[in-house]
Design a protein around this motif. Structure first.
Motif, short mmCIF file in Angstrom:
data_model
loop_
_atom_site.label_atom_id
_atom_site.label_comp_id
_atom_site.label_asym_id
_atom_site.label_seq_id
_atom_site.Cartn_x
_atom_site.Cartn_y
_atom_site.Cartn_z
N MET A 85 36.32 8.00 -66.16
CA MET A 85 35.50 7.29 -67.13
C MET A 85 36.30 6.17 -67.79
O MET A 85 37.49 6.31 -68.05
CB MET A 85 34.99 8.24 -68.21
CG MET A 85 34.12 9.37 -67.69
SD MET A 85 32.60 8.79 -66.93
CE MET A 85 31.76 8.05 -68.34
N GLY A 86 35.60 5.08 -68.05
CA GLY A 86 36.24 3.95 -68.73
C GLY A 86 35.41 3.47 -69.90
O GLY A 86 34.19 3.67 -69.94
N TRP A 87 36.09 2.87 -70.84
CA TRP A 87 35.44 2.16 -71.95
C TRP A 87 35.80 0.68 -71.82
O TRP A 87 36.97 0.34 -71.60
CB TRP A 87 35.89 2.68 -73.30
CG TRP A 87 35.31 3.99 -73.70
CD1 TRP A 87 35.89 5.23 -73.58
CD2 TRP A 87 34.03 4.22 -74.29
NE1 TRP A 87 35.05 6.19 -74.05
CE2 TRP A 87 33.91 5.60 -74.51
CE3 TRP A 87 32.97 3.38 -74.66
CZ2 TRP A 87 32.76 6.18 -75.08
CZ3 TRP A 87 31.84 3.95 -75.23
CH2 TRP A 87 31.74 5.33 -75.43
N ALA B 250 31.41 4.84 -65.37
CA ALA B 250 31.86 5.99 -64.58
C ALA B 250 32.17 5.55 -63.16
O ALA B 250 31.43 4.75 -62.58
CB ALA B 250 30.77 7.06 -64.56
N ARG B 251 33.26 6.07 -62.64
CA ARG B 251 33.54 5.84 -61.22
C ARG B 251 34.02 7.14 -60.59
O ARG B 251 34.84 7.86 -61.16
CB ARG B 251 34.55 4.72 -60.99
CG ARG B 251 35.94 4.92 -61.52
CD ARG B 251 36.78 3.73 -61.12
NE ARG B 251 38.10 3.72 -61.73
CZ ARG B 251 39.20 4.18 -61.15
NH1 ARG B 251 39.14 4.71 -59.94
NH2 ARG B 251 40.36 4.10 -61.77
N SER C 158 41.01 9.96 -66.78
CA SER C 158 40.77 10.50 -65.45
C SER C 158 39.79 11.66 -65.50
O SER C 158 39.47 12.19 -66.57
CB SER C 158 42.09 10.95 -64.83
OG SER C 158 42.66 11.99 -65.60
N TRP C 159 39.34 12.10 -64.34
CA TRP C 159 38.31 13.14 -64.26
C TRP C 159 38.74 14.42 -64.98
O TRP C 159 37.93 15.10 -65.59
CB TRP C 159 37.97 13.44 -62.80
CG TRP C 159 39.11 14.04 -62.03
CD1 TRP C 159 40.08 13.37 -61.35
CD2 TRP C 159 39.42 15.44 -61.90
NE1 TRP C 159 40.96 14.26 -60.79
CE2 TRP C 159 40.59 15.54 -61.10
CE3 TRP C 159 38.81 16.61 -62.34
CZ2 TRP C 159 41.16 16.76 -60.77
CZ3 TRP C 159 39.38 17.83 -62.01
CH2 TRP C 159 40.54 17.89 -61.23
N SER C 160 40.04 14.71 -64.92
CA SER C 160 40.53 15.95 -65.54
C SER C 160 40.93 15.75 -67.00
O SER C 160 41.20 16.72 -67.71
CB SER C 160 41.75 16.44 -64.77
OG SER C 160 42.82 15.51 -64.92
N GLY C 161 41.03 14.50 -67.41
CA GLY C 161 41.55 14.22 -68.74
C GLY C 161 43.06 14.15 -68.78
O GLY C 161 43.63 13.88 -69.83
N VAL D 70 41.01 8.05 -76.23
CA VAL D 70 39.91 8.45 -75.35
C VAL D 70 40.07 9.92 -75.00
O VAL D 70 41.20 10.40 -74.80
CB VAL D 70 39.87 7.56 -74.09
CG1 VAL D 70 41.14 7.68 -73.26
CG2 VAL D 70 38.64 7.87 -73.27
N SER D 71 38.96 10.64 -74.96
CA SER D 71 38.98 12.05 -74.60
C SER D 71 37.66 12.38 -73.92
O SER D 71 36.73 11.57 -73.90
CB SER D 71 39.19 12.93 -75.84
OG SER D 71 38.12 12.74 -76.76
#
Length: 119
Positions: free
Chosen positions: A34-36, A98-99, A52-55, A70-71
């Motif tokens: 995910m991006g902002w 989202a990618r 990233s997908w896992s954080g 970001v979280s």
């Protein structure tokens, strides 16, 4: 149908904080990075933060490093952007995107939420 819905924007004063949320539906959220991003009037859209997908991996634009965090909560299909010590230069429409973790390009974008910081 994939949807990303941002919320949490508003009008604040310099030095204040805001937390943006972006909730996804129609996707298996946990496999998406995910991006902002943000876009100020008359300017190009710019990267703000990545998770990233896992954080486990996060990245920030230099302009927000140390102020924004970001979280994500995969159980809630939601990504957050905690914004502290806001400045007038942070005024923009903020978008989440989202990618899929296997791709380099963002597949889906939200409609944006306005953040306005007054001096």
């Amino acid at each position: 149908q994939v949807q990303l819905v941002e919320s949490g924007g508003g009008l604040v004063q310099a030095g204040d904080s805001l937390r943006l949320s972006c909730t996804a539906s129609g996707v298996t959220f946990r496999i998406y990075h995910m991006g902002w991003f943000r876009q100020a009037p008359g300017k190009e859209r710019e990267f703000v933060a990545f998770i990233s997908w896992s954080g486990g991996t996060t990245e920030y634009a230099d302009s927000v490093k140390g102020r924004f965090t970001v979280s994500r909560d995969n159980a809630k299909s939601t990504v957050y952007l905690q914004m502290n010590t806001l400045k007038p230069d942070d005024t923009a429409v903020y978008y989440c995107a989202a990618r899929r973790y296997t791709k380099l390009e963002y597949d889906y974008w939200g409609q944006g939420t306005q953040v306005t910081v007054s001096s």
